[in-house]
Design a protein around this motif. Structure first.
Motif, PDB file in Angstrom:
ATOM      1  N   GLY A 155       0.810  -1.206   0.000  1.00 36.77           N
ATOM      2  CA  GLY A 155       0.000   0.000   0.000  1.00 36.77           C
ATOM      3  C   GLY A 155       0.840   1.252   0.000  1.00 36.77           C
ATOM      4  N   ALA A 156       0.422   2.244   0.758  1.00 37.10           N
ATOM      5  CA  ALA A 156       1.090   3.549   0.771  1.00 37.10           C
ATOM      6  C   ALA A 156       2.543   3.447   1.208  1.00 37.10           C
ATOM      7  CB  ALA A 156       0.332   4.506   1.677  1.00 37.10           C
ATOM      8  N   TYR A 157       2.869   2.441   1.998  1.00 40.59           N
ATOM      9  CA  TYR A 157       4.253   2.256   2.471  1.00 40.59           C
ATOM     10  C   TYR A 157       4.879   1.020   1.822  1.00 40.59           C
ATOM     11  CZ  TYR A 157       2.777   5.559   6.094  1.00 40.59           C
ATOM     12  OH  TYR A 157       2.303   6.664   6.772  1.00 40.59           O
ATOM     13  N   SER A 158       4.580   0.800   0.555  1.00 39.21           N
ATOM     14  CA  SER A 158       5.100  -0.389  -0.118  1.00 39.21           C
ATOM     15  C   SER A 158       6.618  -0.380  -0.222  1.00 39.21           C
ATOM     16  CB  SER A 158       4.496  -0.511  -1.520  1.00 39.21           C
ATOM     17  OG  SER A 158       4.803   0.637  -2.304  1.00 39.21           O
ATOM     18  N   ASP A 159       7.221   0.793  -0.057  1.00 41.08           N
ATOM     19  CA  ASP A 159       8.682   0.893  -0.108  1.00 41.08           C
ATOM     20  C   ASP A 159       9.325   0.715   1.260  1.00 41.08           C
ATOM     21  OD1 ASP A 159       7.740   3.220   0.997  1.00 41.08           O
ATOM     22  OD2 ASP A 159       9.083   4.544  -0.118  1.00 41.08           O
ATOM     23  N   ALA A 160       8.515   0.348   2.264  1.00 36.84           N
ATOM     24  CA  ALA A 160       9.020   0.260   3.644  1.00 36.84           C
ATOM     25  C   ALA A 160       9.751  -1.048   3.927  1.00 36.84           C
ATOM     26  CB  ALA A 160       7.874   0.439   4.644  1.00 36.84           C
ATOM     27  N   GLY A 161       9.791  -1.960   2.948  1.00 35.41           N
ATOM     28  CA  GLY A 161      10.599  -3.157   3.141  1.00 35.41           C
ATOM     29  C   GLY A 161       9.862  -4.299   3.799  1.00 35.41           C
ATOM     30  N   ARG A 162      10.653  -5.164   4.444  1.00 35.74           N
ATOM     31  CA  ARG A 162      10.156  -6.411   5.015  1.00 35.74           C
ATOM     32  C   ARG A 162      10.287  -6.382   6.535  1.00 35.74           C
ATOM     33  NH1 ARG A 162      10.712 -11.016   1.539  1.00 35.74           N
ATOM     34  NH2 ARG A 162      12.151 -12.044   2.951  1.00 35.74           N
ATOM     35  N   TRP A 163       9.329  -7.041   7.206  1.00 35.83           N
ATOM     36  CA  TRP A 163       9.210  -6.937   8.657  1.00 35.83           C
ATOM     37  C   TRP A 163       8.854  -8.286   9.256  1.00 35.83           C
ATOM     38  CZ3 TRP A 163      10.419  -2.193  10.663  1.00 35.83           C
ATOM     39  CH2 TRP A 163      10.491  -1.149   9.739  1.00 35.83           C
ATOM     40  N   LYS A 164       9.061  -8.373  10.555  1.00 38.48           N
ATOM     41  CA  LYS A 164       8.567  -9.510  11.313  1.00 38.48           C
ATOM     42  C   LYS A 164       7.921  -8.978  12.580  1.00 38.48           C
ATOM     43  CE  LYS A 164      13.147 -10.361  13.407  1.00 38.48           C
ATOM     44  NZ  LYS A 164      14.235 -11.351  13.584  1.00 38.48           N
ATOM     45  N   TYR A 165       6.996  -9.750  13.097  1.00 42.25           N
ATOM     46  CA  TYR A 165       6.314  -9.363  14.331  1.00 42.25           C
ATOM     47  C   TYR A 165       7.191  -9.691  15.538  1.00 42.25           C
ATOM     48  CZ  TYR A 165       1.774  -8.510  12.118  1.00 42.25           C
ATOM     49  OH  TYR A 165       0.753  -8.005  11.358  1.00 42.25           O
ATOM     50  N   CYS A 166       6.995  -8.916  16.591  1.00 36.99           N
ATOM     51  CA  CYS A 166       7.606  -9.231  17.877  1.00 36.99           C
ATOM     52  C   CYS A 166       7.232 -10.651  18.284  1.00 36.99           C
ATOM     53  CB  CYS A 166       7.120  -8.235  18.930  1.00 36.99           C
ATOM     54  SG  CYS A 166       7.627  -8.597  20.626  1.00 36.99           S
ATOM     55  N   GLN A 167       8.138 -11.335  18.920  1.00 35.79           N
ATOM     56  CA  GLN A 167       7.903 -12.709  19.372  1.00 35.79           C
ATOM     57  C   GLN A 167       6.658 -12.814  20.254  1.00 35.79           C
ATOM     58  OE1 GLN A 167      11.391 -14.962  20.869  1.00 35.79           O
ATOM     59  NE2 GLN A 167      10.222 -15.199  22.768  1.00 35.79           N
TER      60      GLN A 167
END
Length: 367
Positions: free
Chosen positions: A52-64
């Motif tokens: 979406g609007a932040y498609s350039d924000a890269g890749r992430w993972k959730y906190c454990q």
């Protein structure tokens, strides 16, 4: 709901701080603390990519801790960390096999994350116990059934203990009424106790002792004796003229921590008011004393104590009136004297680095 309002980057639907799924487009959501934004996410090879609007924000993972439904904060996908900027401060958490305790912990984490959010918005240091022996840490503890001792909420050289039972609404209300307190919440506990830690870092270690003592009094007075006197004799006469609460009059440290907590209450609620576009303009207020338009960024360096107090007094009066209309106690059952507003001004200047050596800005926004 509180603080800043967010929108889903995929569909622009309004979402809130703790949301994990957009109700309109069903994208997974996560809070990214470094840029103070909610990201919409899609699964991508065992990790999540921003869309979406932040498609350039890269890749992430959730906190454990998202596994237990207690956290929706994100960590960069290539980070070695498994805990987010808020959860990495945890030292002791409840038994994860105990569903009832995990439910209480979830309420604890909602309050703690909100407190951490405000500290980040203010650019305050957030140092863990692993980084510093007196770093900020949290123990969420239950009473030991084998002893008669109850867990006491408090602060000790950066380690903050919160009794898990405080997350039980009925028990917390019972304690509030038994102690004659007008206000007692989990968020209030976190904001008060972290005030003691920030006194250590920004006042004691920040070159602000003399300035602080001039406002809050002598912190070298024996703390234990002061508390005994307070509980034995009750609040100081006419405490409302000098303190934000009766407990604040017990000792200079408690005065600072109570005032710190109220500063957090106020700036956070004012940010919420700005997000909602709140204007207070009572029809009967011909003099304009109870009117305000909350159109300023309360976290901005240029905002003055007078602006904050000038907006807060009408807003809190309106919120109290709304609560009374629903049969609830006042949302903010406190009166701020000119002396207390001056103390809030000290906190305001301290967090913005205008008092002391401004070392408090170091280490902010790490995540």
């Amino acid at each position: 709901m509180k603080m800043k309002l967010f929108s889903c980057p995929s569909c622009s639907h309004t979402v809130f701080f703790e949301n994990t799924v957009c109700e309109r487009c069903n994208h997974a959501l996560g809070y990214e603390p470094q840029a103070n934004r909610i990201l919409a996410l899609e699964a991508d090879e065992g990790i999540w990519k921003s869309v979406g609007a932040y498609s350039d924000a890269g890749r992430w993972k959730y906190c454990q801790n998202s596994e237990y439904g207690v956290c929706n904060w994100l960590i960069p996908g290539d980070s070695a960390d498994s805990l987010c900027a808020a959860c990495r401060h945890n030292v002791t958490v409840p038994d994860l096999g105990d569903t009832e305790k995990v439910d209480l912990w979830r309420s604890m984490e909602i309050a703690k994350h909100r407190m951490i959010y405000t500290a980040m918005r203010l650019g305050l240091p957030l140092v863990t116990r692993e980084e510093d022996d007196e770093g900020l840490g949290f123990d969420f503890l239950s009473n030991d059934p084998g002893t008669n001792e109850s867990v006491m909420t408090g602060h000790d050289d950066g380690l903050i203990t919160i009794a898990l039972v405080e997350a039980n609404d009925a028990e917390r209300e019972k304690r509030r009424t038994s102690m004659g307190e007008p206000y007692r919440t989990l968020l209030g506990h976190f904001r008060h106790e972290v005030g003691h830690w920030y006194w250590d870092r920004l006042v004691r270690d920040g070159g602000a002792l003399d300035a602080c003592r001039a406002i809050f009094g002598d912190d070298t007075v024996d703390y234990g004796d002061a508390l005994q006197t307070h509980y034995a004799n009750g609040p100081k006469p006419n405490w409302q003229d000098e303190y934000v609460s009766s407990y604040a009059g017990a000792h200079a440290w408690e005065d600072f921590a109570e005032t710190w907590a109220h500063y957090f209450h106020i700036v956070d609620t004012l940010e919420t008011g700005r997000s909602w576009g709140v204007i207070v303009n009572p029809r009967v207020d011909e003099a304009g004393l109870l009117s305000t338009r909350i159109d300023f960024d309360v976290f901005s360096e240029g905002v003055t104590t007078q602006e904050i107090a000038g907006a807060w007094l009408p807003l809190s009066a309106a919120l109290n009136s709304f609560n009374r209309s629903m049969g609830h106690q006042d949302l903010y059952p406190f009166v701020l004297s000119e002396t207390v507003i001056g103390k809030l001004g000290f906190i305001h200047d301290l967090v913005h680095g205008r008092i002391g050596n401004a070392t408090g800005k170091a280490g902010a926004h790490r995540g």
